[in-house]
Design an enzyme around this catalytic site. Structure first.
Site, short mmCIF file in Angstrom:
data_model
loop_
_atom_site.label_atom_id
_atom_site.label_comp_id
_atom_site.label_asym_id
_atom_site.label_seq_id
_atom_site.Cartn_x
_atom_site.Cartn_y
_atom_site.Cartn_z
N GLY A 73 0.80 -1.21 0.00
CA GLY A 73 0.00 0.00 0.00
C GLY A 73 0.84 1.26 0.00
O GLY A 73 0.48 2.26 -0.65
N SER A 74 1.95 1.24 0.71
CA SER A 74 2.82 2.43 0.77
C SER A 74 3.38 2.76 -0.61
O SER A 74 3.45 3.93 -1.00
CB SER A 74 3.96 2.21 1.76
N GLN A 182 -7.16 0.01 4.58
CA GLN A 182 -7.96 -0.52 5.69
C GLN A 182 -9.40 -0.81 5.29
O GLN A 182 -10.09 -1.56 5.98
CB GLN A 182 -7.95 0.46 6.87
N SER A 202 -3.61 -3.03 -0.08
CA SER A 202 -2.51 -3.90 0.34
C SER A 202 -3.04 -5.30 0.63
O SER A 202 -4.10 -5.45 1.26
CB SER A 202 -1.85 -3.33 1.59
N THR A 240 10.41 -8.30 -12.68
CA THR A 240 9.74 -9.58 -12.89
C THR A 240 8.56 -9.73 -11.92
O THR A 240 8.71 -9.50 -10.72
CB THR A 240 10.73 -10.73 -12.69
N CYS A 327 3.20 0.51 11.78
CA CYS A 327 4.34 1.13 11.12
C CYS A 327 5.08 2.10 12.03
O CYS A 327 6.21 2.49 11.75
CB CYS A 327 3.86 1.88 9.87
#
Length: 396
Positions: A73-74, A182, A202, A240, A327
């Site tokens: 997600g980041s 979320q 994510s 890849t 995080c």
């Protein structure tokens, strides 16, 4: 009291589900071809990638060619925000609107852009953790390149009026991005109907593995390349393809979005029972609106204790909880999300987030409600802060 194990930190990460793992395994063992190769083993891998792209797109109400696979997600947030900034700067638009309580993947990205000549307006949130669309509207200028507002907050679980904010952005001719890490799998999302231009997600929040995510980019919006090199992801993100992880994400999002209302009907009453039970303790408060929140999220501040001590003692009793975003769990600073609600530092320090799913049973809820008061009582008995509070003295 019999010690149990209860995982109540699904907002931090989720376990890889059996169906996801089973779907991934063949692509480690026999279907290990490079998806860019032209022989059958490679073509089969490419077909698996595209099948997963179709599953992600269907879950979001998007077209498969609007889905780009990323590592998390980041990364998706960074690509959406930096890419749009680069694109719109060429048109003289160097202003971004976001909120004060975004995930750091957004906030640190906008801070980076501020150091490189962009202006950023950070709209406030209410004491209930909700963004007023009017504040977003008032913040938009002629040179606004992007509005980025999270779909649901990662710490307090409040769900934002995304469709209304998107409509305002379109009315003003401004692009709109939402971090939905979320929200995916917990609320119904239709990017086309809701007017969302870009959306980040994510995999590890919905029972896929860590290290896989996706970015939805509306058709017609051409972001600059994220990684230069090969022609993967239609030439936008070289490297890849991680075929097993992509396959797992497809299975995970299909499962997560299948019966959202039914899952919420099971989880929400258990969440509410946890809220009501913990709020019976004196000097506690629920952070965020009670109703406009994710089904399994509750965030409660408990005065007179340190959140870290609470979490460690819950862990000793077999309960996995959090004080906020995983995080930033190593930080001793109080949560920027809780401070944005107007909480004092000392109150914000004593916060606890529980994020549950269907596997947390009614008996598990009973156990949590049995353990938490005992732990709080013990911590307060040792706390000089609590002692000062009981004497009516101000504490810092």
């Amino acid at each position: 009291m019999e010690k149990r194990f209860i995982y109540a930190d699904n907002a931090a990460t989720t376990a890889v589900s059996e169906e996801v793992l089973e779907a991934m395994l063949p692509y480690f063992r026999t279907g290990y071809g490079n998806a860019s190769s032209i022989y059958k083993l490679g073509r089969d891998a490419q077909k698996a990638v595209e099948t997963s792209r179709e599953k992600v797109a269907k879950a979001l109400g998007a077209d498969p060619r609007e889905i780009y696979f990323t590592s998390c997600g980041s990364e998706s947030d960074n690509w959406a925000i930096k890419g749009t900034a680069e694109l719109m700067a060429k048109k003289g638009k160097k202003h971004i609107v976001t909120s004060v309580f975004e995930h750091h993947a957004v906030l640190h990205t906008t801070e980076y852009l501020e150091k490189h000549g962009f202006e950023v307006t950070y709209v406030p949130v209410s004491d209930k953790g909700l963004i007023d669309p009017q504040d977003v509207k008032n913040a938009i200028r002629e040179d606004t390149a992007l509005v980025t507002i999270m779909y649901a907050n990662n710490e307090i679980g409040t769900i934002q009026p995304i469709e209304e904010i998107a409509a305002i952005c379109h009315e003003k001719g401004v692009l709109f991005h939402t971090d939905a890490v979320q929200a995916v799998g917990h609320v119904d999302i239709d990017v086309h109907r809701q007017g969302i231009d870009m959306l980040s997600l994510s995999g590890h929040k919905i029972h896929a593995q860590k290290g896989i995510g996706a970015l939805y980019v509306r058709k017609g919006l051409i972001l600059p390349n994220l990684i230069h090199g090969g022609g993967q992801e239609r030439g936008k993100r070289a490297g890849t393809e991680n075929v097993p992880a992509i396959v797992g994400l497809g299975v995970a999002i299909e499962s997560a979005t299948k019966n959202i209302a039914e899952k919420a009907a099971v989880i929400t009453p258990r969440r509410n029972r946890l809220i009501d039970g913990i709020l019976k303790l004196p000097y506690t408060r629920l952070n965020g609106d009670r109703d406009k929140r994710l089904p399994g999220n509750l965030n409660i501040s408990i005065e007179g204790i340190e959140g870290e001590s609470l979490l460690l003692m819950l862990d000793m009793n077999g309960i996995c909880a959090s004080s906020g975003s995983a995080c930033t769990s190593g930080s001793l600073d109080p949560s920027h999300v809780l401070l944005s609600l107007g909480l004092e530092h000392a109150v914000a320090h004593g916060s606890m987030r529980l994020s549950i799913e269907e596997d947390v049973t009614d008996e598990d809820v009973d156990y949590i409600l049995e353990v938490v008061p005992k732990v709080v009582e013990r911590l307060r008995a040792m706390s000089p802060v609590w002692e000062k509070m009981m004497k009516g003295q101000k504490y810092e």
